[in-house]
Design a protein around this motif. Structure first.
Motif, PDB file in Angstrom:
ATOM      1  N   ASP A  46      25.149   6.034   1.464  1.00  0.00           N
ATOM      2  CA  ASP A  46      24.097   6.896   1.999  1.00  0.00           C
ATOM      3  C   ASP A  46      22.922   6.024   2.414  1.00  0.00           C
ATOM      4  OD1 ASP A  46      25.408   8.897  -0.305  1.00  0.00           O
ATOM      5  OD2 ASP A  46      24.791   9.927   1.529  1.00  0.00           O
ATOM      6  N   TYR A  47      22.196   6.506   3.418  1.00  0.00           N
ATOM      7  CA  TYR A  47      21.108   5.726   3.982  1.00  0.00           C
ATOM      8  C   TYR A  47      19.885   6.597   4.207  1.00  0.00           C
ATOM      9  CZ  TYR A  47      24.810   2.377   5.016  1.00  0.00           C
ATOM     10  OH  TYR A  47      25.847   1.488   4.918  1.00  0.00           O
ATOM     11  N   ASP A  91      20.118  12.824  -5.657  1.00  0.00           N
ATOM     12  CA  ASP A  91      19.394  12.112  -6.712  1.00  0.00           C
ATOM     13  C   ASP A  91      19.402  10.609  -6.495  1.00  0.00           C
ATOM     14  OD1 ASP A  91      21.897  12.419  -9.389  1.00  0.00           O
ATOM     15  OD2 ASP A  91      22.022  11.618  -7.350  1.00  0.00           O
ATOM     16  N   TYR A  92      20.303  10.112  -5.662  1.00  0.00           N
ATOM     17  CA  TYR A  92      20.330   8.681  -5.369  1.00  0.00           C
ATOM     18  C   TYR A  92      19.043   8.213  -4.689  1.00  0.00           C
ATOM     19  CZ  TYR A  92      21.892  10.616  -0.904  1.00  0.00           C
ATOM     20  OH  TYR A  92      22.001  11.350   0.241  1.00  0.00           O
ATOM     21  N   GLU A  93      18.253   9.138  -4.167  1.00  0.00           N
ATOM     22  CA  GLU A  93      17.002   8.768  -3.515  1.00  0.00           C
ATOM     23  C   GLU A  93      15.863   8.559  -4.511  1.00  0.00           C
ATOM     24  OE1 GLU A  93      16.249  11.980  -0.827  1.00  0.00           O
ATOM     25  OE2 GLU A  93      17.551  11.159   0.738  1.00  0.00           O
ATOM     26  N   HIS A  94      16.074   8.896  -5.757  1.00  0.00           N
ATOM     27  CA  HIS A  94      14.991   8.918  -6.738  1.00  0.00           C
ATOM     28  C   HIS A  94      15.063   7.746  -7.693  1.00  0.00           C
ATOM     29  CE1 HIS A  94      14.067  12.812  -5.156  1.00  0.00           C
ATOM     30  NE2 HIS A  94      15.273  13.258  -5.453  1.00  0.00           N
ATOM     31  N   GLY A 104       0.778  -1.229   0.000  1.00  0.00           N
ATOM     32  CA  GLY A 104       0.000   0.000   0.000  1.00  0.00           C
ATOM     33  C   GLY A 104       0.806   1.273   0.000  1.00  0.00           C
ATOM     34  N   LYS A 105       2.127   1.160  -0.116  1.00  0.00           N
ATOM     35  CA  LYS A 105       2.992   2.343  -0.087  1.00  0.00           C
ATOM     36  C   LYS A 105       3.822   2.428  -1.357  1.00  0.00           C
ATOM     37  CE  LYS A 105       3.414   2.752   4.917  1.00  0.00           C
ATOM     38  NZ  LYS A 105       4.365   2.932   6.051  1.00  0.00           N
ATOM     39  N   GLU A 106       4.371   3.603  -1.598  1.00  0.00           N
ATOM     40  CA  GLU A 106       5.248   3.789  -2.735  1.00  0.00           C
ATOM     41  C   GLU A 106       6.623   3.213  -2.422  1.00  0.00           C
ATOM     42  OE1 GLU A 106       3.323   7.843  -4.671  1.00  0.00           O
ATOM     43  OE2 GLU A 106       5.350   7.882  -3.857  1.00  0.00           O
ATOM     44  N   ARG A 107       7.342   2.900  -3.480  1.00  0.00           N
ATOM     45  CA  ARG A 107       8.703   2.403  -3.305  1.00  0.00           C
ATOM     46  C   ARG A 107       9.575   3.535  -2.758  1.00  0.00           C
ATOM     47  NH1 ARG A 107      10.954  -1.356  -7.981  1.00  0.00           N
ATOM     48  NH2 ARG A 107      10.693   0.531  -9.249  1.00  0.00           N
ATOM     49  N   GLU A 108      10.454   3.201  -1.815  1.00  0.00           N
ATOM     50  CA  GLU A 108      11.275   4.220  -1.176  1.00  0.00           C
ATOM     51  C   GLU A 108      12.738   3.794  -1.128  1.00  0.00           C
ATOM     52  OE1 GLU A 108      10.067   4.787   2.891  1.00  0.00           O
ATOM     53  OE2 GLU A 108      10.661   2.772   3.497  1.00  0.00           O
ATOM     54  N   PHE A 109      13.586   4.799  -1.126  1.00  0.00           N
ATOM     55  CA  PHE A 109      15.022   4.590  -1.032  1.00  0.00           C
ATOM     56  C   PHE A 109      15.404   4.027   0.327  1.00  0.00           C
ATOM     57  CE2 PHE A 109      19.458   5.333  -1.494  1.00  0.00           C
ATOM     58  CZ  PHE A 109      19.901   5.926  -0.322  1.00  0.00           C
ATOM     59  N   VAL A 110      16.369   3.099   0.328  1.00  0.00           N
ATOM     60  CA  VAL A 110      16.878   2.519   1.567  1.00  0.00           C
ATOM     61  C   VAL A 110      18.357   2.866   1.760  1.00  0.00           C
ATOM     62  CG1 VAL A 110      17.384   0.368   2.784  1.00  0.00           C
ATOM     63  CG2 VAL A 110      15.227   0.615   1.507  1.00  0.00           C
ATOM     64  N   ALA A 111      19.185   2.521   0.769  1.00  0.00           N
ATOM     65  CA  ALA A 111      20.626   2.725   0.914  1.00  0.00           C
ATOM     66  C   ALA A 111      21.273   2.680  -0.460  1.00  0.00           C
ATOM     67  CB  ALA A 111      21.240   1.652   1.815  1.00  0.00           C
ATOM     68  N   CYS A 112      22.465   3.281  -0.560  1.00  0.00           N
ATOM     69  CA  CYS A 112      23.200   3.199  -1.815  1.00  0.00           C
ATOM     70  C   CYS A 112      24.689   3.188  -1.544  1.00  0.00           C
ATOM     71  CB  CYS A 112      22.829   4.313  -2.776  1.00  0.00           C
ATOM     72  SG  CYS A 112      23.264   5.952  -2.193  1.00  0.00           S
ATOM     73  N   ILE A 113      25.431   2.743  -2.546  1.00  0.00           N
ATOM     74  CA  ILE A 113      26.882   2.702  -2.462  1.00  0.00           C
ATOM     75  C   ILE A 113      27.438   3.104  -3.811  1.00  0.00           C
ATOM     76  CG2 ILE A 113      26.910   0.219  -2.984  1.00  0.00           C
ATOM     77  CD1 ILE A 113      29.374   0.041  -1.062  1.00  0.00           C
ATOM     78  N   VAL A 168      16.680   3.830   8.383  1.00  0.00           N
ATOM     79  CA  VAL A 168      17.524   2.636   8.537  1.00  0.00           C
ATOM     80  C   VAL A 168      18.934   2.961   8.996  1.00  0.00           C
ATOM     81  CG1 VAL A 168      16.188   1.531   6.711  1.00  0.00           C
ATOM     82  CG2 VAL A 168      18.427   2.528   6.161  1.00  0.00           C
ATOM     83  N   LYS A 169      19.245   4.249   9.098  1.00  0.00           N
ATOM     84  CA  LYS A 169      20.597   4.664   9.477  1.00  0.00           C
ATOM     85  C   LYS A 169      20.960   4.091  10.843  1.00  0.00           C
ATOM     86  CE  LYS A 169      21.322   8.617   7.747  1.00  0.00           C
ATOM     87  NZ  LYS A 169      21.313  10.072   7.467  1.00  0.00           N
ATOM     88  N   GLY A 170      22.151   3.510  10.933  1.00  0.00           N
ATOM     89  CA  GLY A 170      22.602   2.895  12.173  1.00  0.00           C
ATOM     90  C   GLY A 170      22.191   1.447  12.323  1.00  0.00           C
ATOM     91  N   ARG A 171      21.288   0.978  11.468  1.00  0.00           N
ATOM     92  CA  ARG A 171      20.838  -0.427  11.535  1.00  0.00           C
ATOM     93  C   ARG A 171      21.229  -1.221  10.299  1.00  0.00           C
ATOM     94  NH1 ARG A 171      15.576  -1.562  11.501  1.00  0.00           N
ATOM     95  NH2 ARG A 171      14.931   0.306  10.359  1.00  0.00           N
ATOM     96  N   PHE A 172      21.257  -0.581   9.143  1.00  0.00           N
ATOM     97  CA  PHE A 172      21.569  -1.254   7.881  1.00  0.00           C
ATOM     98  C   PHE A 172      22.958  -0.848   7.415  1.00  0.00           C
ATOM     99  CE2 PHE A 172      17.000  -1.902   6.021  1.00  0.00           C
ATOM    100  CZ  PHE A 172      16.593  -2.448   7.228  1.00  0.00           C
ATOM    101  N   ILE A 173      23.635  -1.779   6.759  1.00  0.00           N
ATOM    102  CA  ILE A 173      24.952  -1.508   6.185  1.00  0.00           C
ATOM    103  C   ILE A 173      24.978  -2.039   4.759  1.00  0.00           C
ATOM    104  CG2 ILE A 173      27.437  -1.906   6.349  1.00  0.00           C
ATOM    105  CD1 ILE A 173      26.999  -2.465   9.355  1.00  0.00           C
ATOM    106  N   VAL A 174      25.292  -1.166   3.816  1.00  0.00           N
ATOM    107  CA  VAL A 174      25.391  -1.567   2.415  1.00  0.00           C
ATOM    108  C   VAL A 174      26.871  -1.764   2.069  1.00  0.00           C
ATOM    109  CG1 VAL A 174      25.390   0.835   1.598  1.00  0.00           C
ATOM    110  CG2 VAL A 174      24.679  -1.012   0.057  1.00  0.00           C
TER     111      VAL A 174
END
Length: 128
Positions: free
Chosen positions: A59-60, A108-111, A42-51, A64-70
């Motif tokens: 970037d996170y 732009d990495y969020e898009h 029911g939600k739009e796709r959203e950015f999580v992390a990139c390298i 998820v910052k502090g919990r996820f590691i890419v």
């Protein structure tokens, strides 16, 4: 033919961990920025992390910052996301994406439109 294939999803209890993998083929992986996105029901796709292509920048999303590691392994054409301290709100289909540009401009990495290729996704379900 370009393929991005995610794996590692599953069912985990809140507080647990999962590591997702995305194996790329058909691209010069080491020159691509890579990212993870997610889409909850029911939600739009959203950015999580990139390298970045070099691995020198990550970037996170704040959620998820502090919990996820890419991370990435260019020898294996694979990008990973280690997900720790999982919450029920992390439940979603997780997608990896590839950006051929080799640079970033602002945030732009969020898009989604920044990315050239996408995987089919892997389901992550976090139970309470």
């Amino acid at each position: 033919q370009v393929q991005l294939v995610e794996s590692g999803g599953g069912l985990v209890q809140a507080g647990g961990s999962l590591r997702l993998s995305c194996v790329a083929s058909g691209i010069a992986f080491s020159s691509y920025n890579m990212a993870w996105f997610r889409q909850a029901p029911g939600k739009e796709r959203e950015f999580v992390a990139c390298i970045s292509w070099s691995g020198g920048r990550t970037d996170y999303a704040d959620s998820v910052k502090g919990r996820f590691i890419v991370s990435r392994d260019d020898a294996a054409n694979t990008v990973y996301v280690q997900m720790n301290s999982l919450k029920t709100e992390d439940t979603a289909v997780y997608y990896c994406a590839a950006d051929r540009r080799g640079y970033y401009s602002g945030r732009d990495y969020e898009h989604e439109e920044t990315y050239d290729y996408w995987g089919q996704g892997t389901q992550v379900t976090v139970s309470s």
